[in-house]
Design an enzyme around this catalytic site. Structure first.
Site, PDB file in Angstrom:
ATOM      1  N   THR A   1      18.606   7.058  -4.503  1.00  0.00           N
ATOM      2  CA  THR A   1      18.197   8.459  -4.302  1.00  0.00           C
ATOM      3  C   THR A   1      17.558   8.698  -2.929  1.00  0.00           C
ATOM      4  O   THR A   1      17.111   9.807  -2.647  1.00  0.00           O
ATOM      5  CB  THR A   1      17.199   8.862  -5.413  1.00  0.00           C
ATOM      6  OG1 THR A   1      16.212   7.830  -5.525  1.00  0.00           O
ATOM      7  CG2 THR A   1      17.888   9.061  -6.740  1.00  0.00           C
TER       8      THR A   1
ATOM      9  N   GLY B   1       6.779   3.458   2.459  1.00  0.00           N
ATOM     10  CA  GLY B   1       5.748   2.842   3.295  1.00  0.00           C
ATOM     11  C   GLY B   1       4.460   3.650   3.343  1.00  0.00           C
ATOM     12  O   GLY B   1       3.366   3.085   3.362  1.00  0.00           O
TER      13      GLY B   1
ATOM     14  N   ASP C   1       0.970   2.090   2.015  1.00  0.00           N
ATOM     15  CA  ASP C   1      -0.142   1.930   2.959  1.00  0.00           C
ATOM     16  C   ASP C   1      -1.394   2.653   2.461  1.00  0.00           C
ATOM     17  O   ASP C   1      -2.508   2.128   2.528  1.00  0.00           O
ATOM     18  CB  ASP C   1       0.245   2.476   4.342  1.00  0.00           C
ATOM     19  CG  ASP C   1       0.837   1.394   5.245  1.00  0.00           C
ATOM     20  OD1 ASP C   1       0.827   0.220   4.849  1.00  0.00           O
ATOM     21  OD2 ASP C   1       1.297   1.731   6.357  1.00  0.00           O
TER      22      ASP C   1
ATOM     23  N   GLU D   1      14.223  -1.574  10.958  1.00  0.00           N
ATOM     24  CA  GLU D   1      13.349  -2.747  10.788  1.00  0.00           C
ATOM     25  C   GLU D   1      14.194  -3.999  10.486  1.00  0.00           C
ATOM     26  O   GLU D   1      13.837  -5.109  10.863  1.00  0.00           O
ATOM     27  CB  GLU D   1      12.312  -2.519   9.677  1.00  0.00           C
ATOM     28  CG  GLU D   1      11.306  -1.385   9.950  1.00  0.00           C
ATOM     29  CD  GLU D   1      10.190  -1.743  10.950  1.00  0.00           C
ATOM     30  OE1 GLU D   1      10.237  -2.836  11.553  1.00  0.00           O
ATOM     31  OE2 GLU D   1       9.275  -0.908  11.124  1.00  0.00           O
TER      32      GLU D   1
ATOM     33  N   ASP E   1       4.686   8.297  -5.395  1.00  0.00           N
ATOM     34  CA  ASP E   1       5.161   9.313  -4.451  1.00  0.00           C
ATOM     35  C   ASP E   1       5.802  10.464  -5.257  1.00  0.00           C
ATOM     36  O   ASP E   1       6.500  10.215  -6.240  1.00  0.00           O
ATOM     37  CB  ASP E   1       6.187   8.611  -3.550  1.00  0.00           C
ATOM     38  CG  ASP E   1       6.883   9.518  -2.571  1.00  0.00           C
ATOM     39  OD1 ASP E   1       6.770   9.243  -1.371  1.00  0.00           O
ATOM     40  OD2 ASP E   1       7.570  10.467  -3.007  1.00  0.00           O
TER      41      ASP E   1
ATOM     42  N   GLU F   1       4.822  11.077   6.838  1.00  0.00           N
ATOM     43  CA  GLU F   1       3.919  10.597   7.886  1.00  0.00           C
ATOM     44  C   GLU F   1       2.754  11.567   8.134  1.00  0.00           C
ATOM     45  O   GLU F   1       1.652  11.156   8.459  1.00  0.00           O
ATOM     46  CB  GLU F   1       4.727  10.371   9.171  1.00  0.00           C
ATOM     47  CG  GLU F   1       4.076   9.469  10.188  1.00  0.00           C
ATOM     48  CD  GLU F   1       3.790   8.040   9.705  1.00  0.00           C
ATOM     49  OE1 GLU F   1       4.618   7.456   8.980  1.00  0.00           O
ATOM     50  OE2 GLU F   1       2.715   7.518  10.049  1.00  0.00           O
TER      51      GLU F   1
ATOM     52  N   LYS G   1      -0.255  10.933   5.880  1.00  0.00           N
ATOM     53  CA  LYS G   1      -0.769   9.563   5.853  1.00  0.00           C
ATOM     54  C   LYS G   1      -2.151   9.546   6.524  1.00  0.00           C
ATOM     55  O   LYS G   1      -2.302   9.106   7.657  1.00  0.00           O
ATOM     56  CB  LYS G   1       0.218   8.657   6.588  1.00  0.00           C
ATOM     57  CG  LYS G   1      -0.024   7.202   6.342  1.00  0.00           C
ATOM     58  CD  LYS G   1       0.936   6.358   7.156  1.00  0.00           C
ATOM     59  CE  LYS G   1       0.639   4.903   7.010  1.00  0.00           C
ATOM     60  NZ  LYS G   1       1.402   4.069   7.908  1.00  0.00           N
TER      61      LYS G   1
ATOM     62  N   LYS H   1      -0.819  -5.889   5.317  1.00  0.00           N
ATOM     63  CA  LYS H   1      -1.490  -4.848   6.098  1.00  0.00           C
ATOM     64  C   LYS H   1      -1.475  -3.501   5.383  1.00  0.00           C
ATOM     65  O   LYS H   1      -0.481  -3.144   4.769  1.00  0.00           O
ATOM     66  CB  LYS H   1      -0.747  -4.676   7.429  1.00  0.00           C
ATOM     67  CG  LYS H   1      -1.523  -5.311   8.545  1.00  0.00           C
ATOM     68  CD  LYS H   1      -0.777  -5.539   9.783  1.00  0.00           C
ATOM     69  CE  LYS H   1      -0.137  -4.483  10.551  1.00  0.00           C
ATOM     70  NZ  LYS H   1      -0.060  -4.830  11.963  1.00  0.00           N
TER      71      LYS H   1
ATOM     72  N   THR I   1       9.989   1.753  -2.811  1.00  0.00           N
ATOM     73  CA  THR I   1      11.154   2.536  -3.233  1.00  0.00           C
ATOM     74  C   THR I   1      12.004   3.029  -2.065  1.00  0.00           C
ATOM     75  O   THR I   1      12.946   3.795  -2.268  1.00  0.00           O
ATOM     76  CB  THR I   1      10.691   3.757  -4.055  1.00  0.00           C
ATOM     77  OG1 THR I   1       9.858   4.561  -3.212  1.00  0.00           O
ATOM     78  CG2 THR I   1       9.928   3.350  -5.301  1.00  0.00           C
TER      79      THR I   1
HETATM   80  N1  LIG Z   1       1.912  -1.882   6.237  1.00  0.00           N
HETATM   81  C1  LIG Z   1       2.940  -2.347   6.889  1.00  0.00           C
HETATM   82  O1  LIG Z   1       3.036  -3.544   7.149  1.00  0.00           O
HETATM   83  C2  LIG Z   1       4.041  -1.409   7.328  1.00  0.00           C
HETATM   84  C3  LIG Z   1       5.234  -1.929   7.849  1.00  0.00           C
HETATM   85  C4  LIG Z   1       6.248  -1.043   8.215  1.00  0.00           C
HETATM   86  C5  LIG Z   1       6.063   0.318   8.086  1.00  0.00           C
HETATM   87  N2  LIG Z   1       4.882   0.796   7.589  1.00  0.00           N
HETATM   88  C6  LIG Z   1       4.681   2.225   7.438  1.00  0.00           C
HETATM   89  O2  LIG Z   1       5.660   2.761   6.562  1.00  0.00           O
HETATM   90  C7  LIG Z   1       5.801   4.141   6.825  1.00  0.00           C
HETATM   91  C8  LIG Z   1       7.263   4.531   6.736  1.00  0.00           C
HETATM   92  O3  LIG Z   1       7.713   4.245   5.439  1.00  0.00           O
HETATM   93  P1  LIG Z   1       8.967   4.979   4.807  1.00  0.00           P
HETATM   94  O4  LIG Z   1      10.056   5.027   5.788  1.00  0.00           O
HETATM   95  O5  LIG Z   1       9.219   4.367   3.490  1.00  0.00           O
HETATM   96  O6  LIG Z   1       8.487   6.509   4.688  1.00  0.00           O
HETATM   97  P2  LIG Z   1       7.880   7.375   3.483  1.00  0.00           P
HETATM   98  O7  LIG Z   1       6.964   6.604   2.655  1.00  0.00           O
HETATM   99  O8  LIG Z   1       7.377   8.632   4.131  1.00  0.00           O
HETATM  100  O9  LIG Z   1       9.156   7.735   2.599  1.00  0.00           O
HETATM  101  C9  LIG Z   1      10.181   8.497   3.151  1.00  0.00           C
HETATM  102  C10 LIG Z   1      10.557   9.681   2.271  1.00  0.00           C
HETATM  103  O10 LIG Z   1      11.310   9.208   1.171  1.00  0.00           O
HETATM  104  C11 LIG Z   1      10.791   9.743  -0.061  1.00  0.00           C
HETATM  105  N3  LIG Z   1      11.102   8.718  -1.069  1.00  0.00           N
HETATM  106  C12 LIG Z   1      10.485   7.539  -1.268  1.00  0.00           C
HETATM  107  N4  LIG Z   1      11.165   6.799  -2.167  1.00  0.00           N
HETATM  108  C13 LIG Z   1      12.216   7.552  -2.575  1.00  0.00           C
HETATM  109  C14 LIG Z   1      13.293   7.335  -3.475  1.00  0.00           C
HETATM  110  N5  LIG Z   1      13.459   6.172  -4.124  1.00  0.00           N
HETATM  111  N6  LIG Z   1      14.189   8.335  -3.656  1.00  0.00           N
HETATM  112  C15 LIG Z   1      14.075   9.499  -2.965  1.00  0.00           C
HETATM  113  N7  LIG Z   1      13.112   9.751  -2.060  1.00  0.00           N
HETATM  114  C16 LIG Z   1      12.192   8.782  -1.871  1.00  0.00           C
HETATM  115  C17 LIG Z   1       9.348  10.019   0.232  1.00  0.00           C
HETATM  116  O11 LIG Z   1       8.868  11.069  -0.587  1.00  0.00           O
HETATM  117  C18 LIG Z   1       9.380  10.436   1.683  1.00  0.00           C
HETATM  118  O12 LIG Z   1       9.658  11.812   1.786  1.00  0.00           O
HETATM  119  C19 LIG Z   1       5.185   4.393   8.193  1.00  0.00           C
HETATM  120  O13 LIG Z   1       4.003   5.121   8.047  1.00  0.00           O
HETATM  121  C20 LIG Z   1       4.883   2.998   8.717  1.00  0.00           C
HETATM  122  O14 LIG Z   1       3.737   2.972   9.542  1.00  0.00           O
HETATM  123  C21 LIG Z   1       3.885  -0.031   7.203  1.00  0.00           C
END
Ligand SMILES: NC(=O)c1ccc[n+]([C@@H]2O[C@H](COP(=O)([O-])OP(=O)(O)OC[C@H]3O[C@@H](n4cnc5c(N)ncnc54)[C@H](O)[C@@H]3O)[C@@H](O)[C@H]2O)c1
Length: 398
Positions: free
Chosen positions: A199, A132, A136, A211, A68, A99, A102, A169, A156
């Site tokens: 961070t 996530g 994914d 969650e 990322d 999102e 994605k 998944k 992360t």
């Molecule tokens: N496959 C599955 O079983 C499953 C389960 C739950 C959720 N999901 C999916 O996960 C997604 C949501 O994941 P999310 O909340 O992690 O969102 P995300 O991946 O969009 O991350 C959120 C934000 O944090 C930033 N980021 C990531 N790691 C960082 C770090 N260590 N420091 C600073 N910034 C960081 C990213 O650039 C992004 O802007 C949804 O699309 C959801 O559908 C999938």
């Protein structure tokens, strides 16, 4: 007479008349992967990332790091230093993730990177480092490339650590529909390090807490109490395991990860459509996509859980006191409980969509008190309307 080699490898020659033009193919494929909660994985002295290769593959195998862009900004140098210190040849592919990105376009970018790298799909893992969305996208690309390329997941974000990073998944959004295309692709290893959360911004941590709250509400009363006592503190301390909230952070993470894996393992391919972990995921997919980019995944899940709590209260499954405790905790975790788009039209359409994907039955998980759940199939439009209105009212009155 001893059979010749040709005869012993050709059992089909002896098939009876009745079964000569009918075949059944049955095969099973075992799935086994390790999920480890560790500290300091980017410290070159820590062997966790070094050992994170498929079984039988040497630790020095080449790696394609797909990362990322935000994670790259904070930790990109540490990843490459780590690989260099261990003489591991690597290349890096950086993806912008949220999102709205994605979708198939990002999957294609990863597939192109895999091709350019010339990955040996049996011996060279992809290392996926991100939230996530990245996990994914990369999991999906990994499952497609040469029908399956190994992926090591390094989540992360909080959602990544407790949910998106640990199951099998994968999926991306398609034509305005949430996670409409996807696959099941188990990671080879999952390495969880809460230090990455340092961070992550506060809103995204709160997003992940939704969650964790889900796991508490459907099956872990102790986890609910821990969130009640320490949730706000953990949010402020970013779940770091070195300060005042060290023990609580560890117990909350261990309980939610363990609880999630206990639920997922017996039903990895979702052959049973009654999944308690779908709690909070019945109305939220439609809400999240309609509200995009305003609502984050966990925020939509929180609103869904608040609504389900009111549905449960109206059915006598949850008391008014329990409902207040749940909504109060959501607020303390800085999660929304309602949204203007949550009209009865949206709720009815969302439940219709979910019912189609659950084999024609609602199979709606509703809480029973705090820490248990049951499935119902008969929620009607009037109930949704009343619950939606009550929720809007409660949200307005703080
Ligand atoms: N496959 C599955 O079983 C499953 C389960 C739950 C959720 N999901 C999916 O996960 C997604 C949501 O994941 P999310 O909340 O992690 O969102 P995300 O991946 O969009 O991350 C959120 C934000 O944090 C930033 N980021 C990531 N790691 C960082 C770090 N260590 N420091 C600073 N910034 C960081 C990213 O650039 C992004 O802007 C949804 O699309 C959801 O559908 C999938």
């Amino acid at each position: 007479m001893t059979p010749t080699a040709t005869e012993s490898f050709a059992p089909w020659r002896d098939r009876s008349e009745a079964s000569r033009n009918r075949w059944t193919v049955t095969a099973t494929r075992p799935v086994s992967y390790d999920v480890a909660l560790c500290d300091g994985i980017l410290d070159p002295a820590n062997p966790a990332l070094l050992r994170a290769v498929p079984r039988g593959v040497p630790p020095t195998a080449r790696r394609l790091l797909v990362i990322d862009s935000e994670v790259h900004r904070h930790y990109g140098r540490s990843f490459t230093d780590y690989f260099e210190r261990h003489s591991i040849p690597s290349a890096t592919c950086v993806l912008d993730c949220d999102e709205t990105t994605k979708h198939w376009g990002n999957v294609r970018t990863v597939l192109q990177a895999l091709d350019r790298f010339g990955i040996d799909r049996r011996n060279e893992p992809i290392v996926a480092a991100g939230g996530g969305v990245l996990l994914d996208v990369v999991g999906f690309a990994g499952s497609l490339y040469r029908r399956g390329t190994p992926v090591v997941r390094v989540p992360t974000t909080l959602i990544g650590l407790v949910d998106a990073g640990i199951g099998v998944k994968t999926g991306v959004n398609f034509d305005e529909h949430k996670n409409r295309i996807g696959t099941y692709h188990a990671a080879d290893r999952v390495v969880l390090d809460p230090a990455f959360l340092r961070t992550v911004d506060r809103r995204h941590l709160s997003n992940g807490l939704a969650e964790i709250l889900k796991m508490a509400l459907i099956g872990d009363r102790r986890l609910f109490d821990l969130l009640d006592w320490h949730g706000a503190g953990l949010l402020a301390a970013k779940f770091q395991r070195d300060g005042r909230h060290r023990e609580a952070a560890t117990e909350v993470l261990e309980r939610s990860i363990g609880g999630m894996l206990d639920e997922l393992q017996p039903n990895l391919w979702e052959s049973s459509l009654e999944r308690v972990v779908d709690y909070g995921h019945s109305f939220s997919p439609t809400l999240e996509m309609r509200a995009l980019p305003e609502l984050l995944h966990g925020e939509a899940v929180s609103i869904d859980m608040a609504l389900s709590t009111l549905l449960a209260e109206a059915r006598g499954l949850v008391t008014a006191t329990e409902r207040s405790r749940v909504l109060r905790l959501m607020r303390a975790l800085e999660l929304p409980i309602s949204h203007p788009l949550c009209t009865s039209e949206l709720l009815i359409s969302a439940l219709g969509d979910t019912t189609r994907h659950r084999g024609g039955r609602q199979r709606l998980p509703l809480p029973v008190g705090i820490g248990a759940a049951r499935f119902v199939d008969d929620v009607d439009e009037r109930e949704l309307e009343v619950a939606g209105e009550s929720l809007a009212e409660l949200a307005k009155n703080g």
